[in-house]
Design an enzyme around this catalytic site. Sequence first.
Site, PDB file in Angstrom:
ATOM      1  N   HIS A  11       0.842  -1.198   0.000  1.00  0.00           N
ATOM      2  CA  HIS A  11       0.000   0.000   0.000  1.00  0.00           C
ATOM      3  C   HIS A  11       0.882   1.255   0.000  1.00  0.00           C
ATOM      4  O   HIS A  11       2.030   1.206   0.446  1.00  0.00           O
ATOM      5  CB  HIS A  11      -0.877   0.043   1.259  1.00  0.00           C
ATOM      6  CG  HIS A  11      -1.978  -0.968   1.276  1.00  0.00           C
ATOM      7  ND1 HIS A  11      -2.055  -1.982   2.198  1.00  0.00           N
ATOM      8  CD2 HIS A  11      -3.064  -1.108   0.482  1.00  0.00           C
ATOM      9  CE1 HIS A  11      -3.140  -2.705   1.967  1.00  0.00           C
ATOM     10  NE2 HIS A  11      -3.772  -2.203   0.940  1.00  0.00           N
ATOM     11  N   CYS A  35      -2.405   0.106   9.768  1.00  0.00           N
ATOM     12  CA  CYS A  35      -3.547  -0.718   9.322  1.00  0.00           C
ATOM     13  C   CYS A  35      -4.398  -1.247  10.461  1.00  0.00           C
ATOM     14  O   CYS A  35      -5.522  -1.674  10.241  1.00  0.00           O
ATOM     15  CB  CYS A  35      -3.107  -1.928   8.515  1.00  0.00           C
ATOM     16  SG  CYS A  35      -1.444  -2.038   8.039  1.00  0.00           S
TER      17      CYS A  35
HETATM   18  C1  CIR Z   1      -3.726  -7.803   3.149  1.00  0.00           C
HETATM   19  O1  CIR Z   1      -2.954  -8.298   2.324  1.00  0.00           O
HETATM   20  O2  CIR Z   1      -4.720  -7.181   2.804  1.00  0.00           O
HETATM   21  C2  CIR Z   1      -3.411  -7.963   4.617  1.00  0.00           C
HETATM   22  N1  CIR Z   1      -2.796  -9.222   4.838  1.00  0.00           N
HETATM   23  C3  CIR Z   1      -2.515  -6.866   5.096  1.00  0.00           C
HETATM   24  C4  CIR Z   1      -3.149  -5.521   4.984  1.00  0.00           C
HETATM   25  C5  CIR Z   1      -2.278  -4.456   5.534  1.00  0.00           C
HETATM   26  N2  CIR Z   1      -2.925  -3.196   5.439  1.00  0.00           N
HETATM   27  C6  CIR Z   1      -2.288  -2.052   5.242  1.00  0.00           C
HETATM   28  O3  CIR Z   1      -1.089  -2.015   5.011  1.00  0.00           O
HETATM   29  N3  CIR Z   1      -3.021  -0.954   5.217  1.00  0.00           N
END
Ligand code: CIR
Length: 266
Positions: A174, A261
């Site tokens: 992200h 997150c």
């Molecule tokens: C994903 O791949 O969506 C989750 N395992 C990790 C999301 C992390 N979110 C973020 O960096 N905003």
Amino acid sequence: MRSCNRRDSSLFTRAIVRTPGHNFAAGLTTVKLGVPKIARVLAQHASYCDALEKCGLTLTTLEADLGYPDSTFVEDVAVLTGRVAILARPGAPSRAGEVEAIRPVVESFFPATFSIEAPGTLDGGDICEAENHFYIGLSHRTNQEGARQLTVHLGASGYTSSIIDIRAMSSILHFKSGVSYIGENVLVVIEEMATDARFSKFDLISVGAEESYAANCVRVNDRVLIADGYPGLQRQLVARGFKPLALDMSEFQKMDGGLSCLSLRF
Ligand code: CIR
């Protein structure tokens, strides 16, 4: 209840978090750091919540949602601002249902809530607020249409925004995995972003490749939450007068997750 109409993008009174489920390790990941240990996941999440409370936030803690192993990464399902909330539309199909699960909670705080609609996709982790300007990362999760819709919603509330294409940057999932605005005009960036002219108006803290995970940090009131184990960033923050609060993030890192997150702050 209306959320605070904050002027400063680092001043918060509340946060929404979701307890990780016992199937947390079944979520998405691109890194090969091993399988998270659930006892440690829960302990690290509890420490994270304690830290937010220490920073003065009142938490709304949602129960684990076993239908969505990634749902503890609540930041990705909404964009909360001082004036408006926008429910996101995660780009990963396995995370799509997380939005409806959080909708009533967001709407209870933000009566004026908008939604990203198909074919738009957008992950909250791609959105970085720097005062009244929003950087929208175009990623493998957030598409042009999602970015366009968010631009319209933000614009209607008087915010400006711009789009940064990170699709060629394989090191970050992200936008905010590589960029964090921490107030006082300071932007923490990974090296690849440090020479980007679009960020030249900021006082940049560039984190080296060996500390790139630490670029995802969060200013919460008078503290900056950072991942534990990154002394270079810690030193740079202290040198500029910030007060870092280091948290062990090892188990979330195994699932591509960073500090920001794990909460929706407002
Ligand atoms: C994903 O791949 O969506 C989750 N395992 C990790 C999301 C992390 N979110 C973020 O960096 N905003």
